[in-house]
Design a protein around this motif. Sequence first.
Motif, PDB file in Angstrom:
ATOM      1  N   PRO A  49       4.212  11.137  -4.650  1.00 19.06           N
ATOM      2  CA  PRO A  49       3.336  10.672  -5.781  1.00 19.06           C
ATOM      3  C   PRO A  49       2.360   9.550  -4.967  1.00 19.06           C
ATOM      4  O   PRO A  49       2.813   8.747  -4.466  1.00 19.06           O
ATOM      5  N   GLY A  50       1.104   9.782  -5.224  1.00 17.90           N
ATOM      6  CA  GLY A  50       0.137   8.982  -4.748  1.00 17.90           C
ATOM      7  C   GLY A  50      -0.495   9.764  -3.576  1.00 17.90           C
ATOM      8  O   GLY A  50      -1.663   9.139  -3.150  1.00 17.90           O
ATOM      9  N   ILE A  51      -0.135  10.644  -2.729  1.00 20.51           N
ATOM     10  CA  ILE A  51      -0.592  11.344  -1.986  1.00 20.51           C
ATOM     11  C   ILE A  51      -1.584  12.404  -2.367  1.00 20.51           C
ATOM     12  O   ILE A  51      -1.205  13.164  -3.147  1.00 20.51           O
ATOM     13  N   SER A  52      -3.180  12.248  -1.936  1.00 20.81           N
ATOM     14  CA  SER A  52      -3.980  13.139  -2.364  1.00 20.81           C
ATOM     15  C   SER A  52      -4.501  14.131  -1.293  1.00 20.81           C
ATOM     16  O   SER A  52      -4.990  15.391  -1.537  1.00 20.81           O
ATOM     17  N   ASP A  53      -4.071  13.741  -0.183  1.00 21.95           N
ATOM     18  CA  ASP A  53      -4.499  14.583   0.984  1.00 21.95           C
ATOM     19  C   ASP A  53      -3.505  14.304   2.200  1.00 21.95           C
ATOM     20  O   ASP A  53      -2.845  13.255   2.396  1.00 21.95           O
ATOM     21  N   VAL A  54      -3.250  15.667   2.921  1.00 19.32           N
ATOM     22  CA  VAL A  54      -2.379  15.205   4.194  1.00 19.32           C
ATOM     23  C   VAL A  54      -3.263  15.866   5.255  1.00 19.32           C
ATOM     24  O   VAL A  54      -3.728  17.181   5.358  1.00 19.32           O
ATOM     25  N   LYS A  55      -3.316  15.072   6.303  1.00 23.54           N
ATOM     26  CA  LYS A  55      -3.766  15.597   7.787  1.00 23.54           C
ATOM     27  C   LYS A  55      -2.704  15.850   8.550  1.00 23.54           C
ATOM     28  O   LYS A  55      -1.932  14.801   8.941  1.00 23.54           O
TER      29      LYS A  55
END
Length: 124
Positions: free
Chosen positions: A110-116
Amino acid sequence: MAPQVHRSDRMTNKPLTYDDIARRTVVGPDGSFRPTKEEEIAAYNGYRKTTPEEDALHGRVTAALAAMALGGRDLSHVKIEITDECATLVGEAPDMQSIEMVEARVREVPGISDVKNELVVPAA
């Protein structure tokens, strides 16, 4: 104006250098003081001060990955960098399946909008 002596300097009883004194007493043209030597080194190495929200998010991501590590996967070389709501994964993972699983697990936090995902599998 006398130079400020920090508690850590008094505890070690080491004399202040000219540079230490100048950092604490000489105001720059923009009205700011020079960073400490430690801050300069951290900036040179790419350190960026995080917000409390980023720190909390980093803790949640770390906890999520710790559960995966308890499952027998070696994630000791996976590093997490949080910027706003984006998680950047850097380092090495044991195999491609682990890379995909780590990314998927981080996306669920929860709270992560994007992952690189910049993870790699080390050469054999």
